[in-house]
Design a protein around this motif. Structure first.
Motif, PDB file in Angstrom:
ATOM      1  N   LYS A 281       0.831  -1.209   0.000  1.00  0.00           N
ATOM      2  CA  LYS A 281       0.000   0.000   0.000  1.00  0.00           C
ATOM      3  C   LYS A 281       0.864   1.257   0.000  1.00  0.00           C
ATOM      4  CE  LYS A 281      -3.709   0.114   2.657  1.00  0.00           C
ATOM      5  NZ  LYS A 281      -4.612  -0.080   3.824  1.00  0.00           N
TER       6      LYS A 281
ATOM      7  N   ILE B 118       2.338   1.828  -3.512  1.00  0.00           N
ATOM      8  CA  ILE B 118       1.306   2.230  -4.482  1.00  0.00           C
ATOM      9  C   ILE B 118       0.911   3.689  -4.254  1.00  0.00           C
ATOM     10  CG2 ILE B 118      -1.008   1.782  -5.376  1.00  0.00           C
ATOM     11  CD1 ILE B 118       1.149  -0.378  -5.999  1.00  0.00           C
ATOM     12  N   PHE B 119       0.783   4.091  -3.005  1.00  0.00           N
ATOM     13  CA  PHE B 119       0.476   5.496  -2.688  1.00  0.00           C
ATOM     14  C   PHE B 119       1.564   6.429  -3.241  1.00  0.00           C
ATOM     15  CE2 PHE B 119      -2.458   4.199   0.894  1.00  0.00           C
ATOM     16  CZ  PHE B 119      -3.573   4.841   0.372  1.00  0.00           C
TER      17      PHE B 119
ATOM     18  N   LYS C 158       1.238   6.620  -6.983  1.00  0.00           N
ATOM     19  CA  LYS C 158       0.052   7.415  -7.310  1.00  0.00           C
ATOM     20  C   LYS C 158       0.341   8.907  -7.145  1.00  0.00           C
ATOM     21  CE  LYS C 158      -4.256   8.407  -8.188  1.00  0.00           C
ATOM     22  NZ  LYS C 158      -4.727   8.445  -9.588  1.00  0.00           N
TER      23      LYS C 158
ATOM     24  N   GLU D   8      -5.279   7.348 -14.306  1.00  0.00           N
ATOM     25  CA  GLU D   8      -5.579   5.936 -14.110  1.00  0.00           C
ATOM     26  C   GLU D   8      -4.291   5.141 -14.304  1.00  0.00           C
ATOM     27  OE1 GLU D   8      -9.130   3.243 -15.797  1.00  0.00           O
ATOM     28  OE2 GLU D   8      -7.671   3.830 -17.336  1.00  0.00           O
TER      29      GLU D   8
ATOM     30  N   LEU E 107      -4.858  -5.445  -4.361  1.00  0.00           N
ATOM     31  CA  LEU E 107      -4.748  -4.075  -4.861  1.00  0.00           C
ATOM     32  C   LEU E 107      -6.047  -3.591  -5.504  1.00  0.00           C
ATOM     33  CD1 LEU E 107      -1.154  -4.043  -6.416  1.00  0.00           C
ATOM     34  CD2 LEU E 107      -1.918  -2.926  -4.323  1.00  0.00           C
TER      35      LEU E 107
ATOM     36  N   GLU F 103      -8.356  -2.528  -2.841  1.00  0.00           N
ATOM     37  CA  GLU F 103      -7.898  -1.374  -2.065  1.00  0.00           C
ATOM     38  C   GLU F 103      -7.971  -0.056  -2.845  1.00  0.00           C
ATOM     39  OE1 GLU F 103      -6.670  -0.944   1.130  1.00  0.00           O
ATOM     40  OE2 GLU F 103      -7.344  -2.978   1.593  1.00  0.00           O
ATOM     41  N   PHE F 104      -7.736  -0.113  -4.174  1.00  0.00           N
ATOM     42  CA  PHE F 104      -7.565   1.121  -4.943  1.00  0.00           C
ATOM     43  C   PHE F 104      -8.458   1.124  -6.182  1.00  0.00           C
ATOM     44  CE2 PHE F 104      -3.377   0.214  -2.968  1.00  0.00           C
ATOM     45  CZ  PHE F 104      -3.310   1.311  -2.108  1.00  0.00           C
ATOM     46  N   ASN F 105      -9.287   2.139  -6.304  1.00  0.00           N
ATOM     47  CA  ASN F 105     -10.203   2.203  -7.455  1.00  0.00           C
ATOM     48  C   ASN F 105      -9.586   2.868  -8.679  1.00  0.00           C
ATOM     49  OD1 ASN F 105     -10.177   4.887  -6.744  1.00  0.00           O
ATOM     50  ND2 ASN F 105     -12.298   4.956  -6.046  1.00  0.00           N
ATOM     51  N   PHE F 106      -8.355   3.381  -8.564  1.00  0.00           N
ATOM     52  CA  PHE F 106      -7.708   4.023  -9.715  1.00  0.00           C
ATOM     53  C   PHE F 106      -6.865   3.027 -10.524  1.00  0.00           C
ATOM     54  CE2 PHE F 106      -5.189   4.963  -5.862  1.00  0.00           C
ATOM     55  CZ  PHE F 106      -4.013   4.299  -6.161  1.00  0.00           C
ATOM     56  N   LEU F 107      -6.857   1.751 -10.120  1.00  0.00           N
ATOM     57  CA  LEU F 107      -6.115   0.734 -10.846  1.00  0.00           C
ATOM     58  C   LEU F 107      -7.028   0.021 -11.836  1.00  0.00           C
ATOM     59  CD1 LEU F 107      -4.127  -0.889  -7.893  1.00  0.00           C
ATOM     60  CD2 LEU F 107      -3.238   0.700  -9.592  1.00  0.00           C
TER      61      LEU F 107
END
Length: 380
Positions: free
Chosen positions: A22, A25-26, A29, A36, A54, A57-61
């Motif tokens: 996490k 990934i942050f 991002k 995206e 992932l 956890e993350f909607n931008f992936l």
């Protein structure tokens, strides 16, 4: 221990945990801001577990499902999107990791992470992988436009690699036909960004494959590591190719592409970079172009004459500088320090480099007395 030489790699649930994942990934991002991010992975079951985590956890992936790394990079460049590839490449299957690409193809190197105590764990579960055949199809249509396939070649593909197995019908359309009795055999690593060639069960030095690829007139600026075959390098210079030396690792090779505007590049570990064609590594294109360009008689002659050997020595603790000093004193080598140590004599040269991902010493020898130096080094 986290490996952060240019990607992020480590042992699943020991070094690479949900908390570490996490965090990285942050950070990525934050680098790409509101864009995206494409997500893909190799076929290691642990990579699939991380992917599922992932996506929750993350909607931008946006998942592209399973792909070889080069096809994933190709798609990110085509769509001009940043991407994350979940793979530890050639490392054992208890390792996992992440590779990052920016929309222009530039690599992103993760910052050093603070390894505080982390008790978080992924839960093991069985997940069936899906390979993205749509991207395979588009990718090979692109390759077909790059290569005019005129002659049929039989190749024995190692079908234990599912990415290679998926590619078989696409290779067939380019006249590269799978045949178990073929003299040439080809295998790949688990994320499909490295290819290895054999002829009649004899390992082919990949420098020789790259040499034939480099003869194409459209490739003038060539990137190689300092331990590329000196004999073949001499021949390329005769052909007026401009040679640039780059440190080991796809991160440095992609930086080299932007810095020197390279046309073609190569790492002897199995990486072929077609920057002029696709702006990224493209091992399948290397395979197709090689079998279309090869002069078979010249190839066999050079294969038999090329006195080049590479091997790895495992170690727990090693004093590389002491080994280099002893080689210099005992055998009269001259030394150049670049990406390890290059040792030169009239009749041979050696290159020694500690791997950044494993406890091994990478050794390249070319010239005379290969067996003698290999035996001497193996005792150290």
């Amino acid at each position: 221990m986290l490996i952060l030489s240019y990607d992020l790699r480590g042992i699943f649930n020991k070094d690479i945990t949900p908390k570490i994942t996490k965090k990285i990934i942050f950070l990525f991002k934050r680098k790409v801001k509101k864009q995206e991010i494409f997500l893909s992975h190799d076929l290691n079951e642990k990579s699939l577990i991380i992917k599922e985590f992932l996506l929750k956890e993350f909607n931008f992936l946006k998942s592209l499902e399973a792909l070889p790394s080069p096809l994933f990079y190709f798609w990110c460049l085509k769509e001009k999107k940043p991407g994350i590839m979940i793979t530890a490449s050639h490392l054992p299957k208890d390792y996992v990791g992440f590779k990052f690409i920016l929309p222009n193809g530039y690599p992103w190197k993760p910052p050093k992470l603070n390894e505080n105590k982390d008790d978080s764990k992924y839960l093991f579960k069985k997940i069936k992988p899906k390979i993205n055949n749509k991207i395979y199809k588009i990718y090979f249509e692109t390759l077909k436009r790059k290569v005019k396939s005129k002659k049929k070649t039989l190749v024995n593909f190692n079908l234990k690699n599912k990415f290679l197995k998926t590619a078989l019908p696409y290779f067939s359309s380019l006249k590269i036909i799978h045949n178990k009795q073929a003299d040439f055999s080809v295998s790949a690593d688990q994320d499909g960004d490295r290819l290895y060639f054999k002829y009649k069960n004899k390992n082919i030095p990949l420098d020789l494959i790259f040499y034939f690829l480099s003869l194409d007139k459209k490739y003038q600026k060539i990137g190689v590591p300092v331990y590329f075959s000196k004999k073949l390098e001499k021949e390329l210079k005769k052909a007026n190719k401009k040679i640039y030396y780059l440190p080991t690792g796809h991160y440095f090779f992609k930086k080299g592409f932007f810095k020197y505007k390279l046309d073609l590049a190569f790492e002897p570990s199995g990486h072929f970079y077609f920057f002029k064609d696709l702006k990224t590594e493209a091992p399948y294109l290397a395979l197709i172009k090689f079998f279309q360009m090869i002069n078979f008689e010249e190839f066999l002659k050079m294969l038999n004459e090329l006195k080049l050997e590479r091997f790895s020595l495992k170690f727990k603790n090693i004093n590389l500088e002491k080994i280099v000093y002893n080689l210099k004193e005992k055998f009269g080598f001259r030394i150049k320090k670049f990406d390890g140590y290059l040792l030169i004599k009239e009749d041979c040269w050696l290159h020694l480099r500690k791997s950044s991902t494993e406890n091994v010493l990478r050794v390249t020898i070319e010239g005379e007395n290969l067996k003698f130096y290999k035996k001497w080094l193996s005792k150290k």
